[in-house]
Design a protein around this motif. Structure first.
Motif, PDB file in Angstrom:
ATOM      1  N   VAL A  32       0.838  -1.190   0.000  1.00 30.42           N
ATOM      2  CA  VAL A  32       0.000   0.000   0.000  1.00 30.42           C
ATOM      3  C   VAL A  32       0.875   1.243   0.000  1.00 30.42           C
ATOM      4  O   VAL A  32       1.953   1.269   0.605  1.00 30.42           O
ATOM      5  CB  VAL A  32      -0.951  -0.007   1.232  1.00 30.42           C
ATOM      6  CG1 VAL A  32      -0.181  -0.012   2.524  1.00 30.42           C
ATOM      7  CG2 VAL A  32      -1.907   1.181   1.173  1.00 30.42           C
ATOM      8  N   ASN A  33       0.401   2.279  -0.694  1.00 34.38           N
ATOM      9  CA  ASN A  33       1.108   3.559  -0.711  1.00 34.38           C
ATOM     10  C   ASN A  33       0.879   4.306   0.592  1.00 34.38           C
ATOM     11  O   ASN A  33      -0.255   4.431   1.061  1.00 34.38           O
ATOM     12  CB  ASN A  33       0.628   4.424  -1.882  1.00 34.38           C
ATOM     13  CG  ASN A  33       1.165   3.955  -3.218  1.00 34.38           C
ATOM     14  OD1 ASN A  33       2.325   3.585  -3.328  1.00 34.38           O
ATOM     15  ND2 ASN A  33       0.329   3.960  -4.236  1.00 34.38           N
ATOM     16  N   MET A  34       1.950   4.798   1.151  1.00 34.43           N
ATOM     17  CA  MET A  34       1.850   5.755   2.252  1.00 34.43           C
ATOM     18  C   MET A  34       1.890   7.139   1.616  1.00 34.43           C
ATOM     19  O   MET A  34       2.832   7.471   0.882  1.00 34.43           O
ATOM     20  CB  MET A  34       3.013   5.579   3.228  1.00 34.43           C
ATOM     21  CG  MET A  34       2.913   6.474   4.451  1.00 34.43           C
ATOM     22  SD  MET A  34       4.129   6.049   5.753  1.00 34.43           S
ATOM     23  CE  MET A  34       5.663   6.496   4.937  1.00 34.43           C
ATOM     24  N   ARG A  35       0.867   7.931   1.883  1.00 33.78           N
ATOM     25  CA  ARG A  35       0.683   9.182   1.158  1.00 33.78           C
ATOM     26  C   ARG A  35       0.907  10.395   2.039  1.00 33.78           C
ATOM     27  O   ARG A  35       0.939  10.313   3.271  1.00 33.78           O
ATOM     28  CB  ARG A  35      -0.709   9.222   0.523  1.00 33.78           C
ATOM     29  CG  ARG A  35      -0.893   8.121  -0.517  1.00 33.78           C
ATOM     30  CD  ARG A  35      -2.184   8.246  -1.280  1.00 33.78           C
ATOM     31  NE  ARG A  35      -2.275   7.252  -2.351  1.00 33.78           N
ATOM     32  CZ  ARG A  35      -1.789   7.410  -3.573  1.00 33.78           C
ATOM     33  NH1 ARG A  35      -1.193   8.541  -3.896  1.00 33.78           N
ATOM     34  NH2 ARG A  35      -1.901   6.465  -4.472  1.00 33.78           N
ATOM     35  N   GLU A  55       3.473   1.925  12.980  1.00 31.23           N
ATOM     36  CA  GLU A  55       3.014   2.536  14.219  1.00 31.23           C
ATOM     37  C   GLU A  55       1.921   3.545  13.883  1.00 31.23           C
ATOM     38  O   GLU A  55       2.142   4.484  13.110  1.00 31.23           O
ATOM     39  CB  GLU A  55       4.170   3.237  14.932  1.00 31.23           C
ATOM     40  CG  GLU A  55       5.233   2.311  15.466  1.00 31.23           C
ATOM     41  CD  GLU A  55       4.734   1.434  16.601  1.00 31.23           C
ATOM     42  OE1 GLU A  55       3.871   1.917  17.388  1.00 31.23           O
ATOM     43  OE2 GLU A  55       5.169   0.276  16.690  1.00 31.23           O
ATOM     44  N   ILE A  56       0.746   3.348  14.432  1.00 31.57           N
ATOM     45  CA  ILE A  56      -0.390   4.230  14.168  1.00 31.57           C
ATOM     46  C   ILE A  56      -0.340   5.376  15.162  1.00 31.57           C
ATOM     47  O   ILE A  56      -0.520   5.186  16.371  1.00 31.57           O
ATOM     48  CB  ILE A  56      -1.720   3.462  14.287  1.00 31.57           C
ATOM     49  CG1 ILE A  56      -1.727   2.268  13.344  1.00 31.57           C
ATOM     50  CG2 ILE A  56      -2.895   4.382  13.972  1.00 31.57           C
ATOM     51  CD1 ILE A  56      -2.940   1.350  13.512  1.00 31.57           C
ATOM     52  N   ARG A  57      -0.105   6.582  14.660  1.00 24.27           N
ATOM     53  CA  ARG A  57       0.043   7.751  15.521  1.00 24.27           C
ATOM     54  C   ARG A  57      -1.264   8.482  15.748  1.00 24.27           C
ATOM     55  O   ARG A  57      -1.367   9.301  16.652  1.00 24.27           O
ATOM     56  CB  ARG A  57       1.050   8.724  14.890  1.00 24.27           C
ATOM     57  CG  ARG A  57       2.450   8.160  14.781  1.00 24.27           C
ATOM     58  CD  ARG A  57       3.012   7.845  16.150  1.00 24.27           C
ATOM     59  NE  ARG A  57       4.362   7.310  16.088  1.00 24.27           N
ATOM     60  CZ  ARG A  57       5.050   6.936  17.158  1.00 24.27           C
ATOM     61  NH1 ARG A  57       4.497   7.042  18.363  1.00 24.27           N
ATOM     62  NH2 ARG A  57       6.260   6.447  17.036  1.00 24.27           N
ATOM     63  N   GLY A  58      -2.242   8.237  14.939  1.00 25.31           N
ATOM     64  CA  GLY A  58      -3.535   8.879  15.104  1.00 25.31           C
ATOM     65  C   GLY A  58      -4.375   8.666  13.865  1.00 25.31           C
ATOM     66  O   GLY A  58      -3.858   8.351  12.782  1.00 25.31           O
ATOM     67  N   ASP A  67      -2.593   8.367  10.418  1.00 29.71           N
ATOM     68  CA  ASP A  67      -1.217   8.837  10.333  1.00 29.71           C
ATOM     69  C   ASP A  67      -0.329   7.742  10.908  1.00 29.71           C
ATOM     70  O   ASP A  67      -0.459   7.370  12.087  1.00 29.71           O
ATOM     71  CB  ASP A  67      -1.092  10.140  11.126  1.00 29.71           C
ATOM     72  CG  ASP A  67       0.340  10.649  11.187  1.00 29.71           C
ATOM     73  OD1 ASP A  67       1.163  10.247  10.333  1.00 29.71           O
ATOM     74  OD2 ASP A  67       0.632  11.460  12.096  1.00 29.71           O
ATOM     75  N   VAL A  68       0.574   7.203  10.080  1.00 28.17           N
ATOM     76  CA  VAL A  68       1.399   6.072  10.519  1.00 28.17           C
ATOM     77  C   VAL A  68       2.875   6.415  10.341  1.00 28.17           C
ATOM     78  O   VAL A  68       3.249   7.295   9.557  1.00 28.17           O
ATOM     79  CB  VAL A  68       1.063   4.786   9.733  1.00 28.17           C
ATOM     80  CG1 VAL A  68      -0.426   4.442   9.882  1.00 28.17           C
ATOM     81  CG2 VAL A  68       1.443   4.918   8.272  1.00 28.17           C
ATOM     82  N   GLU A  69       3.688   5.674  11.069  1.00 23.67           N
ATOM     83  CA  GLU A  69       5.136   5.770  10.953  1.00 23.67           C
ATOM     84  C   GLU A  69       5.665   4.441  10.432  1.00 23.67           C
ATOM     85  O   GLU A  69       5.301   3.371  10.924  1.00 23.67           O
ATOM     86  CB  GLU A  69       5.768   6.103  12.304  1.00 23.67           C
ATOM     87  CG  GLU A  69       7.278   6.262  12.244  1.00 23.67           C
ATOM     88  CD  GLU A  69       7.859   6.679  13.587  1.00 23.67           C
ATOM     89  OE1 GLU A  69       9.103   6.704  13.719  1.00 23.67           O
ATOM     90  OE2 GLU A  69       7.067   6.972  14.507  1.00 23.67           O
ATOM     91  N   GLY A  72      10.781   5.141  10.175  1.00 23.95           N
ATOM     92  CA  GLY A  72      11.178   6.513  10.445  1.00 23.95           C
ATOM     93  C   GLY A  72      10.492   7.551   9.577  1.00 23.95           C
ATOM     94  O   GLY A  72      10.633   8.747   9.828  1.00 23.95           O
ATOM     95  N   GLY A  73       9.757   7.121   8.554  1.00 23.99           N
ATOM     96  CA  GLY A  73       9.013   8.048   7.712  1.00 23.99           C
ATOM     97  C   GLY A  73       7.578   8.162   8.180  1.00 23.99           C
ATOM     98  O   GLY A  73       7.043   7.268   8.846  1.00 23.99           O
ATOM     99  N   ARG A  74       6.951   9.263   7.832  1.00 20.46           N
ATOM    100  CA  ARG A  74       5.563   9.488   8.238  1.00 20.46           C
ATOM    101  C   ARG A  74       4.703   9.710   7.017  1.00 20.46           C
ATOM    102  O   ARG A  74       5.133  10.276   5.996  1.00 20.46           O
ATOM    103  CB  ARG A  74       5.479  10.713   9.164  1.00 20.46           C
ATOM    104  CG  ARG A  74       6.099  10.516  10.509  1.00 20.46           C
ATOM    105  CD  ARG A  74       5.287   9.576  11.394  1.00 20.46           C
ATOM    106  NE  ARG A  74       4.069  10.196  11.849  1.00 20.46           N
ATOM    107  CZ  ARG A  74       3.973  10.910  12.986  1.00 20.46           C
ATOM    108  NH1 ARG A  74       5.056  11.094  13.752  1.00 20.46           N
ATOM    109  NH2 ARG A  74       2.829  11.436  13.355  1.00 20.46           N
TER     110      ARG A  74
END
Length: 231
Positions: A32-35, A55-58, A67-69, A72-74
């Motif tokens: 899946v693309n992280m956008r 890691e799900i940040r919110g 918003d996931v990590e 080290g990228g977000r």
């Protein structure tokens, strides 16, 4: 009294600490693309392979994007591609699991989020357009594309018109050249005819002069008693 306030503040921090520090662990269910924002229309910043841990940040409250990590990228991933462990089973991330899993509900702002994570990205230069939303950005881009296409068509039409004018000028120049050649040939032919007429006139004049020099046969007829006549 001072010690009482300190104890209350410490207790409050202890109560808030789990919510602040906790980040739910999730797993991508597909490549899946992280956008760069919570929509498939935002630029892709990375590809998360299937089965990878994130890691799900919110997550947003109104749409199922989180918003996931990842390494080290977000970035943002749709909840329909992320599963979490809930009560010993994996479930897809959804609003009903935010509170039990300690996932905070957050908001998204292009300005703040991109300033923090995407300053070195090419698309950051168009942050002002993206800040109005992906629909506006693509509508504006489509308008720019249409304007560019129209300008290209106008430029092509102008080129074709210039080429056509140049072809017409070339044809006119060729026609003028052919006319000049034809006139030159006509002049030469007329000159040849005139010279021929003059030559024929000269020959006729020579013939007439020769006839004048030729003695008349009657001059040779002997007259009776003319001693020049032979017997």
């Amino acid at each position: 009294m001072k010690n009482l306030f300190v104890k209350i503040a410490a207790a409050g921090l202890l109560m808030l600490a789990p919510a602040i520090a906790q980040a739910a662990e999730g797993y991508s269910t597909a490549n899946v693309n992280m956008r760069a924002g919570p929509s498939t229309r935002y630029p892709a910043v990375a590809v998360i392979p299937a089965g990878s841990s994130v890691e799900i940040r919110g997550c947003l409250s109104d749409v199922n994007w989180c918003d996931v990590e990842f390494y080290g990228g977000r970035g943002w991933v749709s909840g329909q591609y992320v599963q979490v462990l809930y009560q010993q089973r994996r479930v897809y991330v959804g609003p009903q699991y935010y509170r039990p899993l300690g996932i905070p509900m957050i908001r998204f702002s292009v300005d703040n989020y991109w300033d923090r994570y995407y300053r070195n990205r090419d698309f950051y230069r168009e942050r002002d357009r993206w800040s109005r939303g992906p629909d506006y950005y693509y509508r504006d881009r489509d308008n720019r594309d249409r304007d560019r296409d129209r300008d290209n068509r106008d430029r092509d039409r102008n080129w074709r018109e210039r080429d056509r004018d140049r072809d017409w000028r070339d044809r006119d120049r060729d026609r003028d050249g052919r006319d000049r050649d034809r006139d030159w040939r006509d002049d030469n032919q007329r000159g040849d005819r005139q010279r021929g007429d003059l030559q024929r006139g000269d020959r006729q004049g020579d013939d007439r002069r020769g006839d004048d020099r030729r003695p008349d046969r009657r001059d040779f007829d002997c007259r009776p008693g003319d001693p020049s006549c032979g017997e």
